[in-house]
Write a protein that holds these residues in place. Structure first.
Motif, PDB file in Angstrom:
ATOM      1  N   UNK A 185    -110.196  14.207  74.091  1.00  0.00           N
ATOM      2  CA  UNK A 185    -111.484  13.669  73.650  1.00  0.00           C
ATOM      3  C   UNK A 185    -112.640  14.551  74.088  1.00  0.00           C
ATOM      4  N   UNK A 186    -112.550  15.154  75.263  1.00  0.00           N
ATOM      5  CA  UNK A 186    -113.648  15.979  75.774  1.00  0.00           C
ATOM      6  C   UNK A 186    -113.927  17.174  74.869  1.00  0.00           C
ATOM      7  N   UNK A 187    -112.889  17.722  74.271  1.00  0.00           N
ATOM      8  CA  UNK A 187    -113.088  18.837  73.343  1.00  0.00           C
ATOM      9  C   UNK A 187    -113.960  18.416  72.171  1.00  0.00           C
ATOM     10  N   UNK A 188    -113.659  17.264  71.583  1.00  0.00           N
ATOM     11  CA  UNK A 188    -114.437  16.799  70.439  1.00  0.00           C
ATOM     12  C   UNK A 188    -115.859  16.452  70.839  1.00  0.00           C
ATOM     13  N   UNK A 189    -116.035  15.958  72.048  1.00  0.00           N
ATOM     14  CA  UNK A 189    -117.376  15.584  72.493  1.00  0.00           C
ATOM     15  C   UNK A 189    -118.222  16.826  72.762  1.00  0.00           C
ATOM     16  N   UNK A 190    -117.696  17.755  73.556  1.00  0.00           N
ATOM     17  CA  UNK A 190    -118.494  18.907  73.991  1.00  0.00           C
ATOM     18  C   UNK A 190    -118.681  19.950  72.898  1.00  0.00           C
ATOM     19  N   UNK A 191    -117.692  20.124  72.065  1.00  0.00           N
ATOM     20  CA  UNK A 191    -117.754  21.181  71.045  1.00  0.00           C
ATOM     21  C   UNK A 191    -118.246  20.627  69.708  1.00  0.00           C
ATOM     22  N   UNK A 192    -117.510  19.690  69.158  1.00  0.00           N
ATOM     23  CA  UNK A 192    -117.838  19.195  67.820  1.00  0.00           C
ATOM     24  C   UNK A 192    -119.084  18.310  67.847  1.00  0.00           C
ATOM     25  N   UNK A 193    -119.107  17.347  68.779  1.00  0.00           N
ATOM     26  CA  UNK A 193    -120.228  16.412  68.820  1.00  0.00           C
ATOM     27  C   UNK A 193    -121.560  17.087  69.087  1.00  0.00           C
ATOM     28  N   UNK A 194    -121.583  18.000  70.053  1.00  0.00           N
ATOM     29  CA  UNK A 194    -122.837  18.692  70.378  1.00  0.00           C
ATOM     30  C   UNK A 194    -123.317  19.549  69.214  1.00  0.00           C
ATOM     31  N   UNK A 195    -122.388  20.216  68.516  1.00  0.00           N
ATOM     32  CA  UNK A 195    -122.790  21.057  67.377  1.00  0.00           C
ATOM     33  C   UNK A 195    -123.311  20.214  66.225  1.00  0.00           C
ATOM     34  N   UNK A 196    -122.717  19.061  66.009  1.00  0.00           N
ATOM     35  CA  UNK A 196    -123.196  18.179  64.944  1.00  0.00           C
ATOM     36  C   UNK A 196    -124.602  17.681  65.254  1.00  0.00           C
ATOM     37  N   UNK A 197    -124.861  17.319  66.529  1.00  0.00           N
ATOM     38  CA  UNK A 197    -126.190  16.862  66.915  1.00  0.00           C
ATOM     39  C   UNK A 197    -127.227  17.967  66.734  1.00  0.00           C
ATOM     40  N   UNK A 198    -126.878  19.200  67.100  1.00  0.00           N
ATOM     41  CA  UNK A 198    -127.804  20.315  66.876  1.00  0.00           C
ATOM     42  C   UNK A 198    -128.033  20.557  65.392  1.00  0.00           C
ATOM     43  N   UNK A 199    -126.984  20.392  64.604  1.00  0.00           N
ATOM     44  CA  UNK A 199    -127.137  20.563  63.152  1.00  0.00           C
ATOM     45  C   UNK A 199    -128.071  19.514  62.570  1.00  0.00           C
ATOM     46  N   UNK A 200    -128.023  18.307  63.083  1.00  0.00           N
ATOM     47  CA  UNK A 200    -128.946  17.263  62.611  1.00  0.00           C
ATOM     48  C   UNK A 200    -130.383  17.632  62.954  1.00  0.00           C
ATOM     49  N   UNK A 201    -130.612  18.097  64.190  1.00  0.00           N
ATOM     50  CA  UNK A 201    -131.958  18.529  64.559  1.00  0.00           C
ATOM     51  C   UNK A 201    -132.439  19.696  63.727  1.00  0.00           C
ATOM     52  N   UNK A 202    -131.558  20.645  63.446  1.00  0.00           N
ATOM     53  CA  UNK A 202    -131.943  21.785  62.603  1.00  0.00           C
ATOM     54  C   UNK A 202    -132.241  21.347  61.180  1.00  0.00           C
ATOM     55  N   UNK A 203    -131.502  20.371  60.679  1.00  0.00           N
ATOM     56  CA  UNK A 203    -131.777  19.849  59.334  1.00  0.00           C
ATOM     57  C   UNK A 203    -133.157  19.206  59.260  1.00  0.00           C
ATOM     58  N   UNK A 204    -133.542  18.505  60.320  1.00  0.00           N
ATOM     59  CA  UNK A 204    -134.882  17.912  60.356  1.00  0.00           C
ATOM     60  C   UNK A 204    -135.949  19.005  60.336  1.00  0.00           C
ATOM     61  N   UNK A 205    -135.738  20.069  61.107  1.00  0.00           N
ATOM     62  CA  UNK A 205    -136.707  21.171  61.130  1.00  0.00           C
ATOM     63  C   UNK A 205    -136.784  21.876  59.782  1.00  0.00           C
ATOM     64  N   UNK A 206    -135.640  22.050  59.139  1.00  0.00           N
ATOM     65  CA  UNK A 206    -135.631  22.696  57.824  1.00  0.00           C
ATOM     66  C   UNK A 206    -136.358  21.850  56.787  1.00  0.00           C
TER      67      UNK A 206
END
Length: 306
Positions: free
Chosen positions: A171-192
């Motif tokens: 589970x930690x792999x999905x949280x630290x790698x996938x989850x964090x990247x998805x959250x950053x992608x959401x923030x970048x989408x808002x900025x775009x």
């Protein structure tokens, strides 16, 4: 009699070695996250703040680029260099002095609330009180970044203490790698979507404040849950069928002691020597010089000794 028997033909009684069931092995990290509310809260602690930080970082870099572009005294590159230096210095101070003090004095439950509180205040200041202010953004982001690296992330890692190995590794792999990247992608989408500075405050203020408040609430809940798990000495995610009776840390310690005791008795009762499989293909040798009996007889004798 002391007999020397081939280790390849000797099979001890079934040891109580824990074996994972097929359902536990096939479960993915996503399933482990969705099936445990505690792990879901760790997911929120690890990922929610990325949305607000991404929006704040984009706003500061746009203002810095506009202000320092073409300025002979200080360029945008130097400005970002100063930003990195201040952040690193604060991270060193917080990680070496502040974080150990908070853990010893207040514990993990209150330490987890430090960064979310600062994030809520920073989003309110930069998006509401003094929007598009480079000085306010610089001070808030340096403090937030340093707190993330030196206080929030170490405290987040401590949340995995009352969890099973499956959660720690899958589970930690999905949280630290996938989850964090998805959250950053959401923030970048808002900025775009916002584009320039004119729309960044209107578009980015609501999701930034909402995610910051959500992070504070999740940290509040997971801190209380962590204290409860430690107090009751329970492990989250022990879904193995062979570990149903090992629901607490004390049971696991007693189980390990039982295994060690059984291994010690086996070593005292049986003196097994392995001199190579080729020597014991068709015969058994006896240490006192007597002729050994058939393998079936020796096997019965060994069972009687045990």
């Amino acid at each position: 009699d002391k007999r020397v028997i081939p280790t390849t033909d000797y099979m001890p009684d079934e040891a109580p070695t824990p074996m994972a069931s097929n359902s536990t092995i096939t479960r993915s990290g996503v399933q482990l996250i969705l099936q445990n509310s505690y792990v879901l809260m760790i997911l929120g602690v690890s990922c929610l703040y990325e949305v607000s930080l991404t929006c704040l970082d984009y706003q500061m870099k746009l203002l810095g680029w506009i202000k320092f572009d073409g300025n002979s005294k200080i360029s945008f590159v130097k400005f970002m260099g100063r930003y990195g230096q201040v952040t690193s210095f604060l991270s060193l101070i917080f990680s070496s002095i502040v974080f150990p003090f908070l853990i010893r004095k207040y514990g993990l439950r209150l330490t987890l609330r430090v960064f979310p509180t600062l994030l809520v205040l920073a989003t309110i200041i930069t998006f509401g009180a003094v929007p598009l202010n480079l000085t306010a953004l610089f001070l808030c982001l340096t403090l937030l970044k340093a707190t993330t690296y030196s206080i929030h992330d170490p405290a987040k890692e401590m949340l995995y203490l009352p969890t099973s190995n499956a959660i720690k590794f899958r589970a930690k792999f999905w949280i630290d790698v996938v989850g964090a990247r998805v959250a950053k992608a959401i923030g970048s989408s808002i900025n775009t979507y916002a584009g320039g500075l004119d729309q960044i405050v209107k578009v980015g203020s609501f999701p930034s404040v909402v995610t910051a408040c959500a992070l504070w609430y999740v940290c509040y809940r997971v801190g209380i849950e962590f204290d409860r798990l430690v107090r009751e000495k329970r492990i989250v995610g022990l879904g193995d069928e062979r570990f149903e009776r090992l629901s607490t840390i004390e049971d696991m310690s007693a189980y390990d002691d039982e295994l060690s005791h059984n291994d010690g008795e086996l070593d005292e009762d049986e003196d097994v020597e392995n001199d190579g499989p080729e020597r014991f293909d068709d015969e058994f040798s006896v240490s006192n010089g007597e002729e050994a009996g058939p393998p079936q007889v020796i096997e019965l004798e060994m069972q009687a000794v045990r």
